[in-house]
Design an enzyme around this catalytic site. Sequence first.
Site, PDB file in Angstrom:
ATOM      1  CD  GLU A 160      -2.835  -1.294   2.359  1.00 45.20           C
ATOM      2  OE1 GLU A 160      -2.860  -0.364   3.174  1.00 45.20           O
ATOM      3  OE2 GLU A 160      -3.515  -2.320   2.485  1.00 45.20           O
ATOM      4  CG  ASN A 202      -0.820  -6.926  -1.349  1.00 44.65           C
ATOM      5  OD1 ASN A 202      -1.452  -7.507  -2.229  1.00 44.65           O
ATOM      6  ND2 ASN A 202      -1.267  -6.781  -0.109  1.00 44.65           N
ATOM      7  CG  HIS A 238     -10.076  -5.370   0.754  1.00 44.89           C
ATOM      8  ND1 HIS A 238     -10.272  -6.507   1.515  1.00 44.89           N
ATOM      9  CD2 HIS A 238      -8.764  -5.059   0.901  1.00 44.89           C
ATOM     10  CE1 HIS A 238      -9.132  -6.858   2.098  1.00 44.89           C
ATOM     11  NE2 HIS A 238      -8.200  -6.004   1.732  1.00 44.89           N
ATOM     12  CD  GLU A 265      -4.832  -7.592   1.760  1.00 40.08           C
ATOM     13  OE1 GLU A 265      -5.692  -6.846   2.261  1.00 40.08           O
ATOM     14  OE2 GLU A 265      -3.609  -7.395   1.875  1.00 40.08           O
ATOM     15  CG  ASP A 267     -12.763  -8.573   1.901  1.00 36.36           C
ATOM     16  OD1 ASP A 267     -12.646  -7.655   1.066  1.00 36.36           O
ATOM     17  OD2 ASP A 267     -12.229  -8.503   3.022  1.00 36.36           O
TER      18      ASP A 267
HETATM   19  O1  G2I Z   1      -7.571  -3.539   6.460  1.00 36.29           O
HETATM   20  C1  G2I Z   1      -7.737  -4.708   5.752  1.00 36.29           C
HETATM   21  C2  G2I Z   1      -6.443  -5.154   5.126  1.00 36.29           C
HETATM   22  C3  G2I Z   1      -5.989  -4.155   4.064  1.00 36.29           C
HETATM   23  N1  G2I Z   1      -4.784  -4.598   3.418  1.00 36.29           N
HETATM   24  C4  G2I Z   1      -3.687  -4.938   4.292  1.00 36.29           C
HETATM   25  C5  G2I Z   1      -4.106  -5.896   5.387  1.00 36.29           C
HETATM   26  O2  G2I Z   1      -3.058  -6.136   6.261  1.00 36.29           O
HETATM   27  C6  G2I Z   1      -5.315  -5.374   6.137  1.00 36.29           C
HETATM   28  O3  G2I Z   1      -5.637  -6.333   7.154  1.00 36.29           O
HETATM   29  C7  G2I Z   1      -6.151  -5.820   8.344  1.00 36.29           C
HETATM   30  C8  G2I Z   1      -6.480  -6.984   9.268  1.00 36.29           C
HETATM   31  O4  G2I Z   1      -7.470  -7.773   8.679  1.00 36.29           O
HETATM   32  C9  G2I Z   1      -6.981  -6.461  10.612  1.00 36.29           C
HETATM   33  O5  G2I Z   1      -7.096  -7.547  11.538  1.00 36.29           O
HETATM   34  O6  G2I Z   1      -5.226  -4.964   8.946  1.00 36.29           O
HETATM   35  C10 G2I Z   1      -5.759  -4.347  10.112  1.00 36.29           C
HETATM   36  C11 G2I Z   1      -4.786  -3.322  10.645  1.00 36.29           C
HETATM   37  O7  G2I Z   1      -4.662  -2.264   9.786  1.00 36.29           O
HETATM   38  C12 G2I Z   1      -6.024  -5.416  11.171  1.00 36.29           C
HETATM   39  O8  G2I Z   1      -6.632  -4.845  12.306  1.00 36.29           O
HETATM   40  C13 G2I Z   1      -5.915  -4.900  13.470  1.00 36.29           C
HETATM   41  C14 G2I Z   1      -6.535  -3.917  14.444  1.00 36.29           C
HETATM   42  O9  G2I Z   1      -6.454  -2.621  13.873  1.00 36.29           O
HETATM   43  C15 G2I Z   1      -5.767  -3.941  15.714  1.00 36.29           C
HETATM   44  O10 G2I Z   1      -6.389  -3.092  16.647  1.00 36.29           O
HETATM   45  C16 G2I Z   1      -5.667  -5.358  16.257  1.00 36.29           C
HETATM   46  O11 G2I Z   1      -4.833  -5.394  17.380  1.00 36.29           O
HETATM   47  O12 G2I Z   1      -5.918  -6.195  14.021  1.00 36.29           O
HETATM   48  C17 G2I Z   1      -5.112  -6.264  15.162  1.00 36.29           C
HETATM   49  C18 G2I Z   1      -5.000  -7.726  15.599  1.00 36.29           C
HETATM   50  O13 G2I Z   1      -6.275  -8.257  15.852  1.00 36.29           O
END
Ligand code: G2I
Length: 464
Positions: A160, A202, A238, A265, A267
């Site tokens: 990103e 990515n 997404h 990714e 969805d």
């Molecule tokens: O935002 C969706 C995805 C966009 N592209 C990059 C990916 O890496 C991203 O994944 C998401 C995860 O699915 C989330 O699970 O990235 C987020 C962070 O930017 C993730 O969220 C984080 C929460 O923000 C945190 O508070 C939490 O501690 O997940 C962490 C672990 O559960």
Amino acid sequence: MNHKRVLRLAVTVAATGALAAGMTMTLTSTASAGTTLKASAAEKGRYFGAAVAGQKLSDNTYVTILNREFNSVVPENDMKWDATEPQQGRFSYTGGDRLVSHAQANGMSVRGHALLWHAQQPGWAQSMSGTALRNAAINHVTQVATHFRGKIYAWDVVNEAFADGGSGGRRDSNLQRTGNDWIEAAFRAARAADPGAKLCYNDYNTDGINAKSTGIYNMVRDFRSRGVPIDCVGFQSHLGTSLASDYQANLQRFADLGVDVQITELDVMSGGNQANIFAAVTRACMNVSRCTGITTWGVRDCDSWRGSDNALLFECSGNKKAAYTSVLNALNAGPGITPSPTTPGPTTPGPTTPPPTTPPPTTPPPGPDGCTASVSLNSWTGGFVASVKVTAGSAGTNGWNVSVTLPGGASVTNTWSATASGATGTVRFTNVNYNGRLGAGQVTEFGFQGTGSAAGVTPTCTAS
Ligand code: G2I
């Protein structure tokens, strides 16, 4: 009595009978009607993956679906910078290692996500800048890629880094402010640390030909022309309630630059169009021969970061959704990654060409019941990563073995997408559960890493 030989004979006789009766189409389509996402994708030379949150590995419903349907995993958060280097120079691999172990135990490959990103940086990096940040970032890439060396199919080296909107330029971030060359520096460091991993860029909002995807396209073209090591581009996908009509054309223009593309990714917003959009994305990937796999960002709706969008292929209970069936059908209907080598020739013989008198070529096409294997090596002083391509003969395979005889002093330390028996001398690799069954002419790949040198190894393939 040779049981396998009898079986092969029976298959040949049955196939010949079917041919005589003009039933080749039935035979072909039966051979490629997978009943799980991973089997159907593997039959077409692709993987089907899911983003996995480590803590979910103790949920039975979740793990049952994961192991049944997916042959690739991506850590949803466990390999990010904040997780792997919470304090500068102190690395923590517990979550990532757990996921790699699960993958290896279940014959799955691993996409690494993500070495550098403006988000989810540890606090100490967020407050750094300039040369100190650049050095810390490159050290991070080197340490993490080295730790997982030989275990990662593809790394999201940079995630990103481009801006949304119409500029087509880079996103502002602390990393970007260290100089525009931070991305290529990261790719070079990743290649040096893990020469066997495919290295990807990515991003999201790249679901068609638009200013952002064109900015990335120009960067990839520039990297390829200057020899910056980039192998693949990930399209997060997404998605909302519609899909750009040039989604596939966009994948194809990147593939035409000589890189693999992957849906990384996926969805999709729930509602009337969900199953159609999932199917259209799957078809687009199948139609682009360099699209090597699809990952959904989670397993069930309730595992998704998108919460009430119900954006995935399984209900929380584990039930398959309509979108699941549409994806499975699109996988089964799609073309395989390599065309069948048994294309019939012209029906009338050439008038004057005499039959060839030269000896047969040294690498004959696969025999009626066999398979062939070829190896490509990435070597460095004291070690190597070997990628092996297995191609089924015209009868297909139910399983395969590939043997290699390593030079003295060389030893296999790690294998993916196959099971090794032995580590030195003659080592035999056997298919894992999802990649043994290949249709005629279909190709699958496995790999192994080792110490010493594997220069000159010649693989031999046996089908069952
Ligand atoms: O935002 C969706 C995805 C966009 N592209 C990059 C990916 O890496 C991203 O994944 C998401 C995860 O699915 C989330 O699970 O990235 C987020 C962070 O930017 C993730 O969220 C984080 C929460 O923000 C945190 O508070 C939490 O501690 O997940 C962490 C672990 O559960």
